[in-house]
Design a protein around this motif. Sequence first.
Motif, short mmCIF file in Angstrom:
data_model
loop_
_atom_site.label_atom_id
_atom_site.label_comp_id
_atom_site.label_asym_id
_atom_site.label_seq_id
_atom_site.Cartn_x
_atom_site.Cartn_y
_atom_site.Cartn_z
N ASN A 26 11.69 9.43 -4.43
CA ASN A 26 10.99 9.97 -3.13
C ASN A 26 11.80 9.35 -1.92
O ASN A 26 12.28 8.34 -1.84
N ASN A 27 11.88 10.23 -1.00
CA ASN A 27 12.24 9.94 0.34
C ASN A 27 11.20 9.96 1.32
O ASN A 27 10.43 10.55 0.96
N THR A 28 11.34 9.18 2.53
CA THR A 28 10.12 8.96 3.41
C THR A 28 10.54 9.76 4.79
O THR A 28 9.92 9.32 5.85
N VAL A 29 11.09 10.88 4.70
CA VAL A 29 11.43 11.43 5.85
C VAL A 29 10.52 12.44 6.37
O VAL A 29 9.93 12.51 7.43
N LEU A 30 9.91 13.19 5.13
CA LEU A 30 8.89 14.18 5.61
C LEU A 30 7.48 13.70 5.80
O LEU A 30 7.01 12.75 5.20
N GLU A 31 6.83 14.15 6.76
CA GLU A 31 5.32 14.05 6.83
C GLU A 31 4.57 15.22 6.40
O GLU A 31 5.22 16.40 6.93
N ALA A 32 3.49 14.89 5.93
CA ALA A 32 2.66 16.14 5.22
C ALA A 32 2.48 17.43 6.49
O ALA A 32 1.89 17.02 7.52
N GLY A 33 2.69 18.52 6.04
CA GLY A 33 2.40 19.71 7.30
C GLY A 33 3.61 19.78 8.21
O GLY A 33 3.38 20.82 8.69
N LEU A 34 4.61 19.24 8.00
CA LEU A 34 5.76 19.34 8.90
C LEU A 34 7.07 19.77 8.43
O LEU A 34 7.32 19.21 7.12
N ASN A 35 7.66 20.86 8.90
CA ASN A 35 8.92 21.13 8.16
C ASN A 35 10.16 20.57 8.97
O ASN A 35 10.34 20.99 9.71
N ASP A 36 10.39 19.22 8.61
CA ASP A 36 11.05 18.37 9.49
C ASP A 36 12.52 18.61 9.25
O ASP A 36 13.39 18.32 10.01
N ILE A 37 12.96 18.95 7.89
CA ILE A 37 14.34 18.97 7.30
C ILE A 37 14.80 20.15 7.09
O ILE A 37 14.09 21.18 6.57
N GLN A 38 15.93 20.58 7.72
CA GLN A 38 16.58 21.88 7.41
C GLN A 38 17.03 22.06 6.23
O GLN A 38 17.17 23.05 5.41
N SER A 39 17.68 20.95 5.70
CA SER A 39 18.52 21.01 4.30
C SER A 39 18.56 19.56 3.77
O SER A 39 18.58 18.45 4.45
N TYR A 40 18.47 19.74 2.46
CA TYR A 40 18.59 18.52 1.49
C TYR A 40 19.61 18.81 0.49
O TYR A 40 19.91 19.89 0.15
N GLU A 41 20.44 17.57 0.15
CA GLU A 41 21.41 17.56 -0.77
C GLU A 41 21.38 16.44 -1.47
O GLU A 41 21.82 15.47 -1.27
N TRP A 42 21.02 16.55 -2.95
CA TRP A 42 21.18 15.36 -3.80
C TRP A 42 22.58 15.72 -4.59
O TRP A 42 22.57 16.53 -5.12
N GLN A 43 22.99 14.32 -4.80
CA GLN A 43 24.30 14.31 -5.54
C GLN A 43 24.07 13.25 -6.63
O GLN A 43 23.33 12.02 -6.27
N LEU A 44 24.67 13.23 -7.97
CA LEU A 44 24.59 12.12 -8.70
C LEU A 44 26.06 12.04 -9.21
O LEU A 44 26.79 12.93 -9.64
N ASN A 45 26.36 10.91 -8.79
CA ASN A 45 27.92 10.31 -9.25
C ASN A 45 28.93 11.32 -8.43
O ASN A 45 29.88 11.79 -9.17
#
Length: 222
Positions: A144-163
């Motif tokens: 989990n990340n702690t950027v988002l708050e419930a009900g708010l579209n806070d982030i334009q984009s996410y990108e997860w990388q593994l190695n």
Amino acid sequence: MLGDWLGIELGCREGSNEGINVGCEEGSKDGTSEGLSVLNLGIIGAAFTIPSSNICTNTLKTFFNTSTNATTHEWLINGNPTSTENDLNHTFTEAGEYTIALKAFDTESCEDTYSQNITVYNNAADLNLVEDIAQCQNSTLVINNTVLEAGLNDIQSYEWQLNGSIVGNTADITATQSGTYTLAVTDMCGNTNSDTINVIIEDDCVWPGDTNYDYIVNNKDL
């Protein structure tokens, strides 16, 4: 009443913030309307402009006062007095919905109020993943990340990388392999940030007390 000066001062009329002075012009022959001078002090109007770009937490923003015929001002955020400066310079520390209001006053104690609603978004700088963790192979691990708050579209984009390889583009991810997971985000203000977490998936492990081997220690183990 030859040569007399008839002075009448009307303050803010009920239902109006307009102040008017009425008086006979100096040198008029009588007190009739022919010799009256009406001096309109001007209707006071509170107004301001909000920043043209999105507003994110922990970033100083300026709200510019564009009021007319005002001499003093009071800024309020969600009804709380915040400043008496001409313009409002403010840094929001929490994301959410806010009402910005400006009260404008003139020398005759007339006033006007103007307000606008704004949305404040979380800043990418607030990104924070959980600490490094070891997990049993057959159990589920959601990072989990702690950027988002419930009900708010806070982030334009996410990108997860593994190695170094892209494995997801959602707020959270389920880890099924050992390695270094990196999350890169871009917030609504264009700020970017990233954080990493190291995950170890154990091939075979039994938690102390996990007598039924379901990888959870609870009352079912009694």
